[in-house]
Design a protein around this motif. Structure first.
Motif, PDB file in Angstrom:
ATOM      1  N   LEU A  29     -12.085   4.706 -38.429  1.00  0.00           N
ATOM      2  CA  LEU A  29     -11.342   5.808 -39.034  1.00  0.00           C
ATOM      3  C   LEU A  29     -11.682   7.084 -38.271  1.00  0.00           C
ATOM      4  N   SER A  30     -10.650   7.885 -37.990  1.00  0.00           N
ATOM      5  CA  SER A  30     -10.863   9.118 -37.219  1.00  0.00           C
ATOM      6  C   SER A  30     -10.318  10.311 -37.991  1.00  0.00           C
ATOM      7  N   GLN A  71       4.550  10.591 -35.767  1.00  0.00           N
ATOM      8  CA  GLN A  71       4.739   9.636 -34.673  1.00  0.00           C
ATOM      9  C   GLN A  71       3.575   8.652 -34.579  1.00  0.00           C
ATOM     10  N   HIS A  72       2.373   9.131 -34.891  1.00  0.00           N
ATOM     11  CA  HIS A  72       1.184   8.289 -34.756  1.00  0.00           C
ATOM     12  C   HIS A  72       0.742   7.685 -36.105  1.00  0.00           C
ATOM     13  N   LYS A  73       1.631   7.764 -37.098  1.00  0.00           N
ATOM     14  CA  LYS A  73       1.398   7.152 -38.412  1.00  0.00           C
ATOM     15  C   LYS A  73       0.081   7.639 -39.025  1.00  0.00           C
ATOM     16  N   GLY A  74      -0.160   8.942 -38.878  1.00  0.00           N
ATOM     17  CA  GLY A  74      -1.362   9.530 -39.451  1.00  0.00           C
ATOM     18  C   GLY A  74      -1.043  10.324 -40.708  1.00  0.00           C
ATOM     19  N   ASN A  79      -7.404   3.207 -37.682  1.00  0.00           N
ATOM     20  CA  ASN A  79      -7.383   2.302 -36.523  1.00  0.00           C
ATOM     21  C   ASN A  79      -7.226   3.064 -35.213  1.00  0.00           C
ATOM     22  N   SER A  80      -7.804   4.228 -35.113  1.00  0.00           N
ATOM     23  CA  SER A  80      -7.725   5.047 -33.897  1.00  0.00           C
ATOM     24  C   SER A  80      -9.143   5.454 -33.509  1.00  0.00           C
ATOM     25  N   ASN A  81      -9.574   5.024 -32.295  1.00  0.00           N
ATOM     26  CA  ASN A  81     -10.926   5.368 -31.859  1.00  0.00           C
ATOM     27  C   ASN A  81     -10.969   6.797 -31.313  1.00  0.00           C
ATOM     28  N   TYR A  82     -12.134   7.194 -30.828  1.00  0.00           N
ATOM     29  CA  TYR A  82     -12.288   8.582 -30.383  1.00  0.00           C
ATOM     30  C   TYR A  82     -11.352   8.907 -29.214  1.00  0.00           C
ATOM     31  N   ASP A  83     -11.280   8.021 -28.215  1.00  0.00           N
ATOM     32  CA  ASP A  83     -10.444   8.302 -27.038  1.00  0.00           C
ATOM     33  C   ASP A  83      -8.976   8.433 -27.432  1.00  0.00           C
ATOM     34  N   GLN A  84      -8.515   7.532 -28.309  1.00  0.00           N
ATOM     35  CA  GLN A  84      -7.123   7.612 -28.757  1.00  0.00           C
ATOM     36  C   GLN A  84      -6.889   8.901 -29.559  1.00  0.00           C
ATOM     37  N   SER A  85      -7.829   9.242 -30.398  1.00  0.00           N
ATOM     38  CA  SER A  85      -7.708  10.465 -31.209  1.00  0.00           C
ATOM     39  C   SER A  85      -7.743  11.702 -30.313  1.00  0.00           C
ATOM     40  N   LYS A  86      -8.535  11.646 -29.252  1.00  0.00           N
ATOM     41  CA  LYS A  86      -8.621  12.764 -28.306  1.00  0.00           C
ATOM     42  C   LYS A  86      -7.256  13.004 -27.653  1.00  0.00           C
ATOM     43  N   ILE A  87      -6.573  11.925 -27.288  1.00  0.00           N
ATOM     44  CA  ILE A  87      -5.238  12.047 -26.682  1.00  0.00           C
ATOM     45  C   ILE A  87      -4.274  12.711 -27.668  1.00  0.00           C
ATOM     46  N   HIS A 131     -13.896  13.395 -34.924  1.00  0.00           N
ATOM     47  CA  HIS A 131     -14.990  12.477 -35.241  1.00  0.00           C
ATOM     48  C   HIS A 131     -14.399  11.111 -35.578  1.00  0.00           C
ATOM     49  N   SER A 132     -14.948  10.035 -34.995  1.00  0.00           N
ATOM     50  CA  SER A 132     -14.487   8.676 -35.247  1.00  0.00           C
ATOM     51  C   SER A 132     -15.672   7.822 -35.644  1.00  0.00           C
ATOM     52  N   ASN A 133     -15.418   6.889 -36.556  1.00  0.00           N
ATOM     53  CA  ASN A 133     -16.531   6.062 -37.018  1.00  0.00           C
ATOM     54  C   ASN A 133     -15.997   4.792 -37.677  1.00  0.00           C
ATOM     55  N   ILE A 134     -16.727   3.690 -37.521  1.00  0.00           N
ATOM     56  CA  ILE A 134     -16.430   2.472 -38.286  1.00  0.00           C
ATOM     57  C   ILE A 134     -17.135   2.645 -39.641  1.00  0.00           C
ATOM     58  N   ILE A 135     -16.364   2.727 -40.698  1.00  0.00           N
ATOM     59  CA  ILE A 135     -16.883   3.109 -42.010  1.00  0.00           C
ATOM     60  C   ILE A 135     -17.638   1.943 -42.658  1.00  0.00           C
TER      61      ILE A 135
END
Length: 608
Positions: A477-478, A516-519, A535-543, A575-579
């Motif tokens: 989760l990001s 667009q990113h279903k957020g 379902n978005s990691n840090y790199d994807q969230s950064k983009i 911030h991204s983390n596996i909860i």
């Protein structure tokens, strides 16, 4: 007010305007050996030597041995007579012009938008460019409609320009103006025209998309789909005339297809505008719009199945009927608007007059009666702007009527409830009405009224739901925290009203990207916004964060007191983390907040 009293004055007004346009149109300087300087951009109007029925090459032909006629550009050759014989539209010729320059060290260029359907150019005996295949044989001939743009150097002050032309495609042989000057002037002139037409083309495509979207949200409003079609066909026309942007994008497009697309817009514009006006003001006879639609379909089939010589003939002799038809409908509009006191009809009238004026200008220009700039595409953009105002008024009126009906319905419902509160069925109805109201209130309590995004309460409910789902599925989760840079200074400089407008614009951009990113996006408070991504990691969230930052910067909202940029910018913390069950939501949010703090400390206008 009788239609007949309005019709003649409006027709006369257009004729007067066109005459004034003919007289006052500001042309570029015309080449003159006595006045030419090497830094000028001039038009080579002539006189050009015309050798009809001859394809002469500079190094192989003695031009003095062939009969010649002198012409000035622009001109339609098929309107000329040589030795009492009219020039046939099937044929070929050679043009020749000698000019003198004062600086042989310059790189010069020639620029022209239309020189018959095929041409080949020599300068000082050297072949430079060929558009299509210029031959005496119809079988070997090939048309190609592309603007002339060629550059060359000269070793002498005297420059000989020889142009071969041929036509077995169109029913008219037209030669537009040719511009001459140093390379930087030619490139500047071409770039300006391409950029201008590109902007108009892009604007019309955006307008087309906008009205298509509106139509799908309000599917019963056929006037919206009509406006979308008008914008689309004019966008096609803009890409075909003058700089021929469409040919630059698709250089292998068939010449006949190019002609069909160009003439389609000329034929369909006025009928589609009349359909639109009839629909908006409920004008016209019964089934009139249906018959006009059948006419448009017939025109489409005619253009699709015939060649340019057929539909150009119909255009040349029928285009003025379209203008008269449109003028007549404007007179009907004036009568209907005044008689029924229709709000905003003067806006429609102004837009219609602009379209008729620019359309008549382009018709006369196409038929080489006048030498003026192309105006219809600009007229359509102006018309669409007016329609946006007109439709905004209509939607506002409909909203106010709906609100009044809603208030009246509420009043009647209260009266009925008071009269029938002892009736069990009425109590059930009232309970249901209260449940609906509470549901709406609950929904409204989750929406930020200024930005129409979810508020902090809404975000926390969504976060809790996603948090529990992430724990069960062990998924990542990001969260992204966004803050507007120097927003207090923005409010101090521009005022809180502009501050609200800034928040709305950023919220609109944020909503579009997050969707667009279903957020999930929400206003967290003040100038802070928050985005939740599953379902978005840090790199994807950064983009995604960078996409948001660049999109907001591209809004170009002025911010003169910002030390980061001339425009409003934002900083974002990720911030991204596996909860897991050991994590807490407050810690999760705080880590994103610390990342935001680091982005600000690192210079703002960035994501971390």
């Amino acid at each position: 007010m009788k239609i007949e009293k309005l019709f003649l004055p409006i027709v006369l007004l257009f004729l007067i305007i066109i005459i004034i346009l003919q007289v006052t149109y500001n042309k570029k300087p015309v080449y003159s050996e006595a006045s030419y300087a090497s830094h000028n951009l001039v038009t080579l109007n002539g006189p050009w030597e015309l050798y009809w029925g001859e394809l002469l090459e500079p190094k192989e032909s003695d031009f003095n041995n062939y009969p010649k006629t002198f012409i000035n550009l622009p001109i339609e050759l098929t309107a000329l007579s040589i030795n009492n014989q009219s020039i046939n539209y099937n044929g070929y010729a050679t043009l020749r012009l000698n000019i003198k320059v004062d600086d042989i060290a310059q790189v010069y260029g020639l620029k022209g938008n239309y020189l018959s359907s095929a041409n080949k150019i020599w300068v000082n005996g050297e072949p430079l460019v060929s558009n299509g295949n210029v031959t005496k044989s119809k079988e070997a001939y090939a048309p190609y409609y592309f603007p002339l743009e060629v550059f060359f150097t000269t070793e002498t002050e005297n420059i000989e320009i020889v142009i071969q032309i041929a036509n077995y495609h169109h029913r008219r042989i037209r030669l537009r103006e040719i511009h001459f000057g140093p390379i930087n002037k030619i490139i500047q002139y071409s770039s300006y025209n391409i950029i201008k037409e590109g902007i108009i083309f892009g604007s019309l495509l955006l307008i087309t998309f906008y009205y298509f979207v509106l139509y799908f949200y309000q599917k019963r409003e056929y006037s919206l789909i009509t406006l979308a079609l008008i914008s689309l066909i004019i966008a096609l026309r803009v890409s075909i005339v003058n700089e021929r942007v469409l040919v630059r994008i698709f250089p292998n497009i068939h010449p006949e297809l190019l002609m069909k697309l160009g003439y389609l817009s000329a034929f369909l514009l006025i009928p589609l505008l009349i359909i639109y006006i009839n629909k908006i003001f409920k004008m016209g006879k019964p089934n009139e719009n249906k018959y006009i639609a059948y006419f448009c379909l017939a025109v489409f089939i005619m253009i699709a199945l015939t060649n340019v010589r057929v539909y150009d003939f119909i255009f040349e002799y029928g285009s003025f009927l379209f203008v008269i038809w449109g003028t007549y409908k404007l007179c009907i509009l004036v009568k209907t608007g005044i008689t029924n006191n229709i709000r905003g009809f003067h806006i429609m009238l102004t837009g219609g007059l602009v379209i008729l004026y620019s359309g008549l200008n382009d018709i006369l220009r196409e038929l080489t009666f006048i030498n003026t700039p192309e105006l219809l595409s600009i007229g359509i953009v102006f018309f669409m702007i007016l329609q946006s105002i007109f439709l905004a008024w209509q939607f506002k009126d409909e909203y106010e009527r709906a609100s009044a009906l809603s208030i009246e319905n509420d009043r009647i419902l209260i009266q009925l409830e008071r009269l029938n509160k002892d009736v069990e069925g009425k109590i059930a109805e009232r309970t249901k009405a209260l449940e609906i109201s509470n549901s709406k209130l609950k929904a409204l309590s989750n929406i930020d009224p200024l930005t129409e995004l979810g508020n902090r309460r809404y975000f926390k409910e969504k976060l809790e739901k996603e948090w529990n789902a992430s724990i069960q599925t062990n998924r990542i989760l990001s969260i992204i925290m966004l803050d507007i840079d120097y927003f207090k200074q923005f409010n101090d400089t521009y005022g809180h009203l502009e501050g609200d407008n800034c928040l709305k614009a950023i919220a609109k951009t944020l909503k579009s990207i997050v969707r667009q990113h279903k957020g999930i996006g929400a206003r967290y408070g003040g100038e802070e916004f928050v985005i939740l991504l599953s379902n978005s990691n840090y790199d994807q969230s950064k983009i995604i964060a960078e996409e948001i930052r660049h999109s907001i910067l591209s809004l170009k909202i002025p911010h003169e007191t910002s030390t980061v940029s001339d425009y409003v910018t934002v900083s974002l913390g990720i911030h991204s983390n596996i909860i897991t069950s050991k994590d807490t939501m407050s810690s999760f949010i705080n880590k994103a907040d610390r990342s935001l703090y680091y982005a600000k400390e690192s210079g703002r206008n960035r994501s971390c």
